[in-house]
Scaffold this motif. Structure first.
Motif, PDB file in Angstrom:
ATOM      1  N   ASN A 142      35.388  36.384  22.297  1.00  0.00           N
ATOM      2  CA  ASN A 142      35.583  36.910  20.944  1.00  0.00           C
ATOM      3  C   ASN A 142      36.754  37.886  20.885  1.00  0.00           C
ATOM      4  N   GLY A 193      36.097  38.192   9.250  1.00  0.00           N
ATOM      5  CA  GLY A 193      34.693  38.490   8.984  1.00  0.00           C
ATOM      6  C   GLY A 193      33.761  37.746   9.929  1.00  0.00           C
ATOM      7  N   CYS A 194      34.063  36.476  10.183  1.00  0.00           N
ATOM      8  CA  CYS A 194      33.227  35.680  11.096  1.00  0.00           C
ATOM      9  C   CYS A 194      33.298  36.218  12.520  1.00  0.00           C
ATOM     10  N   GLY A 200      34.060  39.292  13.376  1.00  0.00           N
ATOM     11  CA  GLY A 200      33.380  40.584  13.372  1.00  0.00           C
ATOM     12  C   GLY A 200      31.864  40.438  13.456  1.00  0.00           C
ATOM     13  N   LEU A 201      31.323  39.486  12.710  1.00  0.00           N
ATOM     14  CA  LEU A 201      29.886  39.218  12.771  1.00  0.00           C
ATOM     15  C   LEU A 201      29.495  38.714  14.159  1.00  0.00           C
ATOM     16  N   SER A 202      30.328  37.871  14.731  1.00  0.00           N
ATOM     17  CA  SER A 202      30.067  37.360  16.071  1.00  0.00           C
ATOM     18  C   SER A 202      30.088  38.482  17.105  1.00  0.00           C
ATOM     19  N   LEU A 239      29.380  41.622  16.540  1.00  0.00           N
ATOM     20  CA  LEU A 239      28.180  42.434  16.307  1.00  0.00           C
ATOM     21  C   LEU A 239      26.949  41.777  16.917  1.00  0.00           C
ATOM     22  N   LEU A 240      26.776  40.487  16.699  1.00  0.00           N
ATOM     23  CA  LEU A 240      25.622  39.787  17.251  1.00  0.00           C
ATOM     24  C   LEU A 240      25.681  39.713  18.775  1.00  0.00           C
TER      25      LEU A 240
END
Length: 92
Positions: free
Chosen positions: A46, A14-15, A17-19, A21-22
């Motif tokens: 990433n 999850g972390c 994936g968020l990274s 996306l950002l």
């Protein structure tokens, strides 16, 4: 014990994936060329971490070699792109 490892892997996916996306948002909306180069470098880091996580989750060692190759290619491409952005030429 394996339940805790699975939970840690899920949180880490999850972390990452968020990274990702950002980082994609910074790549698209980066106001300068330097922001975009930095976003591409972060994106390759990433991607390497995501490949390593997939290898850990699948309990295989095959993906670690692929992660090393992608890390080396990411570094070389970042250096080449920076040289092109600064000088307009990659090879002197």
């Amino acid at each position: 014990m394996t339940d805790l490892i699975d939970l840690a892997l899920l949180f880490t996916f999850g972390c990452i994936g968020l990274s990702l996306l950002l980082t994609m948002l910074r790549l698209i909306a980066g106001p300068t060329l330097g922001d975009r180069v930095l976003a591409l470098d972060t994106l390759s880091i990433n991607a390497v971490s995501l490949i390593v996580l997939i290898g850990i989750a699948g309990r295989t060692q095959l993906l670690f070699e692929a992660a090393l190759i992608i890390a080396m290619l990411g570094f070389v491409s970042t250096v080449a792109y920076c040289r092109f952005a600064l000088r307009g030429d990659i090879i002197e």
